[in-house]
Design a protein around this motif. Sequence first.
Motif, PDB file in Angstrom:
ATOM      1  N   ALA A 132       0.841  -1.209   0.000  1.00 24.38           N
ATOM      2  CA  ALA A 132       0.000   0.000   0.000  1.00 24.38           C
ATOM      3  C   ALA A 132       0.873   1.256   0.000  1.00 24.38           C
ATOM      4  N   GLU A 133       0.395   2.278  -0.676  1.00 24.80           N
ATOM      5  CA  GLU A 133       1.138   3.534  -0.736  1.00 24.80           C
ATOM      6  C   GLU A 133       1.170   4.201   0.633  1.00 24.80           C
ATOM      7  N   ARG A 134       2.369   4.588   1.080  1.00 27.04           N
ATOM      8  CA  ARG A 134       2.551   5.197   2.388  1.00 27.04           C
ATOM      9  C   ARG A 134       2.478   6.721   2.316  1.00 27.04           C
ATOM     10  N   THR A 135       1.933   7.315   3.379  1.00 28.68           N
ATOM     11  CA  THR A 135       1.941   8.765   3.548  1.00 28.68           C
ATOM     12  C   THR A 135       2.562   9.060   4.906  1.00 28.68           C
ATOM     13  N   SER A 136       3.552   9.932   4.935  1.00 32.81           N
ATOM     14  CA  SER A 136       4.210  10.261   6.198  1.00 32.81           C
ATOM     15  C   SER A 136       3.553  11.490   6.817  1.00 32.81           C
ATOM     16  N   VAL A 137       3.199  11.393   8.093  1.00 34.61           N
ATOM     17  CA  VAL A 137       2.628  12.522   8.822  1.00 34.61           C
ATOM     18  C   VAL A 137       3.470  12.772  10.057  1.00 34.61           C
ATOM     19  N   HIS A 138       3.497  14.032  10.499  1.00 33.33           N
ATOM     20  CA  HIS A 138       4.270  14.409  11.678  1.00 33.33           C
ATOM     21  C   HIS A 138       3.414  14.210  12.918  1.00 33.33           C
ATOM     22  N   GLY A 139       3.955  13.524  13.899  1.00 39.92           N
ATOM     23  CA  GLY A 139       3.196  13.308  15.121  1.00 39.92           C
ATOM     24  C   GLY A 139       3.712  12.108  15.896  1.00 39.92           C
ATOM     25  N   VAL A 140       2.970  11.749  16.934  1.00 39.11           N
ATOM     26  CA  VAL A 140       3.295  10.595  17.771  1.00 39.11           C
ATOM     27  C   VAL A 140       2.085   9.666  17.750  1.00 39.11           C
ATOM     28  N   LEU A 141       2.307   8.405  17.389  1.00 40.07           N
ATOM     29  CA  LEU A 141       1.219   7.434  17.368  1.00 40.07           C
ATOM     30  C   LEU A 141       1.324   6.553  18.600  1.00 40.07           C
TER      31      LEU A 141
END
Length: 311
Positions: A132-141
Amino acid sequence: MSVKVKDLLEKVKVDLIYGDDQLLEKVIRTADISRPGLEMTGYFDYYSPERIQIIGMKEWSYLNAMTSHNRYQVLRKMFQPETPVIIVARGLDIQQEMLQAAKEKGIAILRSYTATSRLSGEISSYLDSRLAERTSVHGVLMDIYGMGVLIQGDSGIGKSETGLELVKRGHRIVADDRVDVYAKDEMTLWGEPAEILRHLLEIRGVGIIDVMSLYGASAVKDSSPVQIAVYLENYTTGKVFDRLGNGAEEIEIAGVRIPRIRIPVKTGRNISVVIEAAAMNYRAKEMGFDATKIFEERLTQLINKNEVAND
């Protein structure tokens, strides 16, 4: 992301029947899986050789009914150099013609003792997530009470520190700073850490810490669904924040929409406790217990009662 045949060998319950290191390095480029049926009758007009080919009981039985020559000719045409791997299900015997055709075309053969439909589902699920295509987001999961909570906010507002506090409170961290997310299906968003940042947390003034080494394996998780986003904002006078919980807000990541809650940050507020409450409240709403609706119903009853009393 890419998947090689050797990855499949490690992640799915299959045994290697034929193949060397070079064949195990073949790249699987599509999550689609083929169970050749019409191809065995000689119809190849819409055949997709780039897919993983799974041989189940029906396919195996049909091949077994052929003469050795016809079986070899069909398999030789079915197996192409771009075919990544052949998987035989149900622990069925590998026919000599199949082994010969695979050797000629340079294709590894794997065997599983799992039922064909179940095996196909397991492989599809694994490939869908990896390709699956990945999208990077800024944050803490974080994984909070089994809920995937994405903590976002302005730089320096305390996202990582909040994540560390939540770890100390018994929750698990999935990713810090950069979260790679992808749509597992149309309704489910999934997140995981960048490999270089796995189990690591950056705390200003302290540096990078290894959460697993300091707090143990129970403090980390390799991946998690992303079910709710929490956005931390600096509290400023005059800024309006939702106080009743009826101001629904959503964000879209990788084509999937999830609810977002804005939480004001100011001195004296225990943000980790507030985020815990937000996660539990979201779960309660999912189960049909909505405190906002209960309050509104009670308020309506009180207004009606006062109107009757005034009459």
